[in-house]
Design an enzyme around this catalytic site. Structure first.
Site, PDB file in Angstrom:
ATOM      1  N   GLU A 123      90.094  27.238  93.241  1.00  0.00           N
ATOM      2  CA  GLU A 123      90.875  28.326  93.622  1.00  0.00           C
ATOM      3  C   GLU A 123      90.478  29.082  94.958  1.00  0.00           C
ATOM      4  OE1 GLU A 123      93.603  31.778  91.963  1.00  0.00           O
ATOM      5  OE2 GLU A 123      92.214  30.939  90.576  1.00  0.00           O
ATOM      6  N   GLY A 126      92.742  38.234  86.713  1.00  0.00           N
ATOM      7  CA  GLY A 126      92.890  37.227  85.791  1.00  0.00           C
ATOM      8  C   GLY A 126      93.146  37.857  84.620  1.00  0.00           C
ATOM      9  N   ASN A 147     102.401  35.868  91.476  1.00  0.00           N
ATOM     10  CA  ASN A 147     101.120  36.605  91.831  1.00  0.00           C
ATOM     11  C   ASN A 147     100.590  36.025  92.941  1.00  0.00           C
ATOM     12  OD1 ASN A 147     100.679  38.416  89.183  1.00  0.00           O
ATOM     13  ND2 ASN A 147     101.510  36.618  88.309  1.00  0.00           N
ATOM     14  N   ALA A 148     100.214  36.974  93.894  1.00  0.00           N
ATOM     15  CA  ALA A 148      99.166  36.837  95.019  1.00  0.00           C
ATOM     16  C   ALA A 148     100.086  35.932  95.939  1.00  0.00           C
ATOM     17  CB  ALA A 148      98.124  36.040  94.884  1.00  0.00           C
ATOM     18  N   ARG A 180     116.791  36.299 102.299  1.00  0.00           N
ATOM     19  CA  ARG A 180     116.615  35.668 103.326  1.00  0.00           C
ATOM     20  C   ARG A 180     115.483  34.562 103.806  1.00  0.00           C
ATOM     21  NH1 ARG A 180     119.484  40.178 105.317  1.00  0.00           N
ATOM     22  NH2 ARG A 180     117.539  41.276 106.233  1.00  0.00           N
ATOM     23  N   GLY A 209     102.341  38.901  79.315  1.00  0.00           N
ATOM     24  CA  GLY A 209     103.154  40.187  79.171  1.00  0.00           C
ATOM     25  C   GLY A 209     102.630  41.278  80.279  1.00  0.00           C
ATOM     26  N   ASP A 252      94.696  31.453  83.055  1.00  0.00           N
ATOM     27  CA  ASP A 252      94.037  32.366  84.217  1.00  0.00           C
ATOM     28  C   ASP A 252      92.878  33.252  83.538  1.00  0.00           C
ATOM     29  OD1 ASP A 252      93.384  32.905  86.715  1.00  0.00           O
ATOM     30  OD2 ASP A 252      94.901  34.305  86.997  1.00  0.00           O
TER      31      ASP A 252
END
Length: 382
Positions: free
Chosen positions: A116, A303, A208-209, A216, A243, A267
């Site tokens: 990653e 994470g 996320n990220a 649009r 959560g 993660d």
């Protein structure tokens, strides 16, 4: 309601056994009304139990062994150890120490590494160290090879598709059977669609990220309902269903928009399974406070410390989906993503006999790999 037949590590078609071999079971096991489900597959796990896969240590092998052993109790029977953005020296030291192997009593099977970064966006780096980020230069794929050192045991690469030259990198990786995932990115929808047309098949921890959904230009999130996906191809997306990382409403929106693509990932970081306090994630120090994990001194999420079985239970509760759907998001879908659904992720005949016994609350009671029991909840419910 029925029996599951296993022989030599595979799930057996009993019809052949009865009629052709006139055989019967050597050992019978009473599953006491448990649900039998395929073993969970975690395609994004950065470490756990004090072990960080992005740290080049002398005892890296014993660290990966420890994690693969400990995740058995959470129903994970195979996984992709994940490295966050690191300097080239770390990839060069760590990757040769990761070998693809079958699971067993020693621990969950290793399907190959998930890299990653470091070819990701500075704006959406999340918990990744900025000084290690890289862009593709003139010989894009050669840059990637020089950075990682080798792709022998690599299964997934997460990159930002808006980077110049990413298309040729995606094509080269896909040609080698490596799954390309889009993430840590400010890509717009057409850049994301182009990446998929070149072979990308996964989205790293949706929402996320990445750019937030905008009507649009829905960005990477728009891939879930895009009509520009090549025929016969499916885009999968990872979700951290703890959560914390994703509001339950966002989880429901994604699931309703594209249920067949949802892949649960933990993660998880080194602090999973440990007490609150300070732990590492690659080059960074992170702080754990309950289920929240932040880069120390900031409010940047880094994470998760949720285990896979927790994510499955939370997903089922948040979406109100069927038990089968929740279990498939952690087994069938990751297997399809990696193209191993003929072997793993189902209870079909001739599949690997990697399966779990769960109670009705989806708590793991026992874990089996290749038909052998590798973990069982003790009678006291400890």
């Amino acid at each position: 309601r029925e029996d599951l037949w296993v022989r030599e590590g595979k799930i057996l078609n009993p019809e052949k056994l009865f009629f052709d071999e006139k055989g019967s079971a050597d050992i019978q096991l009473d599953c006491k009304d448990s649900i039998i489900a395929p073993g969970f597959i975690d395609v994004q796990i950065n470490g756990g139990f004090g072990v960080d896969f992005s740290l080049a240590t002398d005892d890296f092998k014993s660290g990966i062994d420890l994690v693969s052993q400990k995740i058995l109790s959470h129903g994970v029977t195979s996984f992709c150890p994940t490295l966050v953005t690191s300097p080239p020296s770390v990839y060069h030291q760590v990757l040769p120490q990761i070998s693809i192997r079958n699971g067993g009593a020693h621990g969950a099977g290793i399907l190959g590494a998930h890299l990653e970064g470091p070819f990701i966006s500075k704006e959406k780096k999340g918990a990744h160290p900025e000084h290690c980020l890289r862009t593709f230069e003139a010989g894009a794929f050669q840059d990637l090879l020089a950075t990682y050192g080798s792709l022998d045991c690599v299964r997934i690469v997460t990159l930002a598709p808006e980077m110049k030259k990413s298309s040729e990198v995606i094509r080269e990786l896909t040609k080698r059977g490596i799954c390309v995932s889009l993430g840590h990115s400010v890509a717009n929808l057409s850049q994301a669609e182009e990446a998929v047309q070149h072979g990308a098949t996964f989205i790293t921890h949706l929402f996320n990220a990445m750019l937030p959904f905008h009507h649009r230009d829905p960005g990477i999130v728009g891939l879930l309902t895009s009509d520009k996906i090549p025929a016969g191809r499916r885009v999968f997306y990872g979700m951290i269903s703890d959560g914390i990382h994703t509001n339950p409403a966002a989880l429901r929106i994604a699931h309703r928009a594209h249920p067949k693509g949802l892949v649960l990932v933990t993660d998880a970081i080194a602090g999973m399974g440990l007490a609150p306090g300070r732990h590492t994630l690659g080059q960074q120090v992170v702080e754990i406070d309950g289920l929240n994990t932040y880069i120390a001194g900031t409010k940047t999420l880094s994470g998760s410390v949720a285990t896979m079985d927790t994510c499955v239970r939370h997903f089922q509760e948040a979406t109100g989906c069927s038990v089968e759907t929740a279990l498939e998001a952690a087994s069938l879908h990751p297997a399809q993503l990696l193209g191993i659904e003929h072997k793993k992720g189902t209870l079909n005949y001739d599949s690997d006999a990697d399966f779990l016994m769960l109670n009705d609350g989806l708590y793991v009671q026992a874990t089996y790999i290749a038909g052998e029991e590798v973990w069982r909840q003790d009678e006291l419910g400890m």
